[in-house]
Design a protein around this motif. Structure first.
Motif, PDB file in Angstrom:
ATOM      1  N   ALA A  84       0.837  -1.201   0.000  1.00 22.51           N
ATOM      2  CA  ALA A  84       0.000   0.000   0.000  1.00 22.51           C
ATOM      3  C   ALA A  84       0.873   1.254   0.000  1.00 22.51           C
ATOM      4  N   LYS A  85       1.970   1.222   0.765  1.00 18.45           N
ATOM      5  CA  LYS A  85       2.891   2.358   0.771  1.00 18.45           C
ATOM      6  C   LYS A  85       3.581   2.494  -0.576  1.00 18.45           C
ATOM      7  N   LEU A  86       3.913   1.371  -1.204  1.00 19.00           N
ATOM      8  CA  LEU A  86       4.531   1.431  -2.521  1.00 19.00           C
ATOM      9  C   LEU A  86       3.605   2.123  -3.511  1.00 19.00           C
ATOM     10  N   THR A  87       2.349   1.750  -3.504  1.00 11.15           N
ATOM     11  CA  THR A  87       1.368   2.359  -4.400  1.00 11.15           C
ATOM     12  C   THR A  87       1.296   3.867  -4.178  1.00 11.15           C
ATOM     13  N   ALA A  88       1.216   4.271  -2.904  1.00 16.83           N
ATOM     14  CA  ALA A  88       1.143   5.699  -2.580  1.00 16.83           C
ATOM     15  C   ALA A  88       2.441   6.410  -2.951  1.00 16.83           C
ATOM     16  N   ASN A  89       3.563   5.751  -2.713  1.00 14.87           N
ATOM     17  CA  ASN A  89       4.855   6.374  -3.024  1.00 14.87           C
ATOM     18  C   ASN A  89       5.022   6.624  -4.515  1.00 14.87           C
ATOM     19  N   VAL A  90       4.586   5.672  -5.315  1.00 13.98           N
ATOM     20  CA  VAL A  90       4.699   5.846  -6.764  1.00 13.98           C
ATOM     21  C   VAL A  90       3.838   7.013  -7.218  1.00 13.98           C
ATOM     22  N   GLN A  91       2.651   7.134  -6.647  1.00 12.37           N
ATOM     23  CA  GLN A  91       1.798   8.269  -6.990  1.00 12.37           C
ATOM     24  C   GLN A  91       2.464   9.586  -6.609  1.00 12.37           C
ATOM     25  N   THR A  92       3.129   9.583  -5.460  1.00 17.55           N
ATOM     26  CA  THR A  92       3.855  10.787  -5.030  1.00 17.55           C
ATOM     27  C   THR A  92       4.977  11.130  -5.997  1.00 17.55           C
ATOM     28  N   LEU A  93       5.741  10.124  -6.396  1.00 21.15           N
ATOM     29  CA  LEU A  93       6.848  10.350  -7.327  1.00 21.15           C
ATOM     30  C   LEU A  93       6.351  10.875  -8.673  1.00 21.15           C
ATOM     31  N   VAL A  94       5.256  10.302  -9.143  1.00 21.60           N
ATOM     32  CA  VAL A  94       4.668  10.779 -10.402  1.00 21.60           C
ATOM     33  C   VAL A  94       4.249  12.237 -10.265  1.00 21.60           C
ATOM     34  N   GLY A  95       3.657  12.561  -9.117  1.00 24.15           N
ATOM     35  CA  GLY A  95       3.259  13.940  -8.873  1.00 24.15           C
ATOM     36  C   GLY A  95       4.440  14.898  -8.816  1.00 24.15           C
ATOM     37  N   GLN A  96       5.624  14.367  -8.501  1.00 28.44           N
ATOM     38  CA  GLN A  96       6.837  15.190  -8.447  1.00 28.44           C
ATOM     39  C   GLN A  96       7.501  15.308  -9.816  1.00 28.44           C
ATOM     40  N   GLY A  97       6.907  14.672 -10.819  1.00 24.54           N
ATOM     41  CA  GLY A  97       7.381  14.854 -12.181  1.00 24.54           C
ATOM     42  C   GLY A  97       8.472  13.916 -12.643  1.00 24.54           C
ATOM     43  N   VAL A  98       8.618  12.761 -11.997  1.00 20.18           N
ATOM     44  CA  VAL A  98       9.658  11.830 -12.458  1.00 20.18           C
ATOM     45  C   VAL A  98       9.283  11.291 -13.836  1.00 20.18           C
ATOM     46  N   LYS A  99      10.296  10.953 -14.616  1.00 21.56           N
ATOM     47  CA  LYS A  99      10.082  10.441 -15.961  1.00 21.56           C
ATOM     48  C   LYS A  99      10.229   8.927 -16.046  1.00 21.56           C
ATOM     49  N   GLY A 100      10.709   8.314 -14.973  1.00 16.11           N
ATOM     50  CA  GLY A 100      10.829   6.862 -14.890  1.00 16.11           C
ATOM     51  C   GLY A 100      10.838   6.460 -13.431  1.00 16.11           C
ATOM     52  N   VAL A 101      10.454   5.219 -13.149  1.00 15.55           N
ATOM     53  CA  VAL A 101      10.369   4.750 -11.767  1.00 15.55           C
ATOM     54  C   VAL A 101      11.126   3.437 -11.616  1.00 15.55           C
ATOM     55  N   VAL A 102      11.962   3.375 -10.587  1.00 15.37           N
ATOM     56  CA  VAL A 102      12.653   2.142 -10.207  1.00 15.37           C
ATOM     57  C   VAL A 102      12.052   1.678  -8.887  1.00 15.37           C
ATOM     58  N   MET A 103      11.645   0.420  -8.827  1.00 12.90           N
ATOM     59  CA  MET A 103      11.045  -0.106  -7.597  1.00 12.90           C
ATOM     60  C   MET A 103      11.416  -1.574  -7.417  1.00 12.90           C
ATOM     61  N   ALA A 104      11.234  -2.063  -6.207  1.00 14.30           N
ATOM     62  CA  ALA A 104      11.531  -3.466  -5.902  1.00 14.30           C
ATOM     63  C   ALA A 104      10.386  -4.050  -5.078  1.00 14.30           C
TER      64      ALA A 104
END
Length: 359
Positions: A84-104
């Motif tokens: 659940a935190k991962l899902t929220a974190n990715v949304q936060t990163l997208v909102g910060q304008g990242v162009k790519g996401v690395v996750m595990a």
């Protein structure tokens, strides 16, 4: 394992590798990016999966190092082993304008909706260490986890002479890593060492659970002669249990219980040297960070990749349509650097091991 290259020449070599796609039938890929986009400094979002293990803390320490070498800007979050935190974190990163996401993602089934959201926004995702059960990603950066289980099996099978009892402290079977390591270890034992009985104990990557279950098995089966820990999360607890039972003795002592771990953290290498454990599989924390960021940068620049050998001692495979995986090298590490069941190993003090170079 590829030796580390931290100088500017390494960064240039990485860029050259990416331009050539590092894999595929012809060793080349497609660069669909324009000059202006390629020159722009990429902003990559990196979600750390957890910070409660030596392995993942090592990975975390490598991310800014390689980001700096690649000239990439990173924004980071930590999902603390919580989907659940991962899902929220990715949304936060997208909102910060990242162009790519690395996750595990540690839960490889539940991450699918997050991957779908990123795909719909045309934001490439690179997964580290784990492969999603469903859904697409630009690249998975991972070692062959089935090989982890097979290497542990071959080492213990040879040390026990094909007979006896071993305990496998399994990871979370909701994770592709836990399933791969467990299935491969069991399959290898059945095929090559049918005289060895395996006690498979699910631990959910929890050290306290692992200790309790190992203790319970040893109480009922004091003649257990081998332990396979699917991650170093169980290292301290396993050694404590063996010590309490008078089994933490040198490999030359008949009471010695052969222990194989998985990660290659500095403490494991020290314990091999001391004779406390006998082997580990060095999971490349440094290369996970290096190539995850490299692929994320390549994705932002519009590059594509194909299955095939790379120039960094790995192979890109197609897991399924829409999902490629770069399977990095992860050697068996032992006290003597010998070969076990046809599996070569690297000596514990070899300077090519990231665990011997962590500052």
């Amino acid at each position: 394992m590829e030796r580390r290259r931290f100088a500017l020449a390494a960064a240039l070599a990485i860029s050259g590798c990416l331009a050539a796609a590092c894999g595929g039938n012809s060793g080349t890929g497609n660069d669909n990016s324009g000059g202006d986009d390629a020159a722009a400094k990429p902003v990559i979002g990196v979600d750390y999966p957890r910070s409660d293990t030596d392995f993942w803390n090592s990975y975390i320490s490598y991310v800014p190092k390689f980001a700096g070498e690649l000239g990439a800007e990173v924004k980071t979050t930590n999902s603390q082993n919580d989907i659940a935190k991962l899902t929220a974190n990715v949304q936060t990163l997208v909102g910060q304008g990242v162009k790519g996401v690395v996750m595990a993602p540690q839960d490889t089934a539940a991450v699918a909706p997050t991957l779908q959201q990123l795909e719909s926004k045309k934001i490439p995702a690179v997964l580290v260490d784990t492969r999603p059960d469903t859904g697409n990603a630009f690249m998975v950066v991972r070692a062959d986890n089935r090989a982890y289980g097979e290497k542990a099996c071959k080492f213990l099978g040879e040390k026990l002479g094909g007979k006896g009892k071993v305990v496998m402290l399994e990871g979370d079977l909701a994770s592709i890593n836990g399933r791969d390591r467990t299935e491969a270890f069991n399959d290898c034992m059945k095929q090559n060492y049918p005289g060895i009985k395996v006690f498979g104990e699910a631990t959910n990557w929890d050290g306290a659970v692992a200790s309790q279950k190992l203790s319970t098995v040893l109480t009922a089966n004091p003649d257990v002669k081998g332990v396979y820990m699917q991650s170093s999360f169980a290292l301290a607890g396993t050694l404590q249990v063996l010590k309490q039972r008078g089994l933490l003795v040198p490999p030359t002592d008949p009471k010695h219980v052969f222990v194989v771990s998985n990660d290659g953290i500095p403490q494991e290498l020290k314990d091999i040297a001391a004779g406390n454990i006998d082997a580990t599989v060095s999971q490349p924390a440094d290369l996970y960070a290096k190539w995850a960021l490299s692929y994320a940068q390549a994705a932002i620049e519009g590059k594509t990749f194909q299955p095939g050998k790379t120039d960094h001692d790995s192979t890109i495979i197609q897991v399924r349509p829409g999902l490629l995986e770069d399977q990095l090298s992860a050697p068996l590490v032992t006290a003597d650097g010998g070969t076990y069941g046809g599996i070569p190993s690297v000596k514990h003090d070899d300077k090519s091991l990231w665990g011997n170079n962590l500052s």
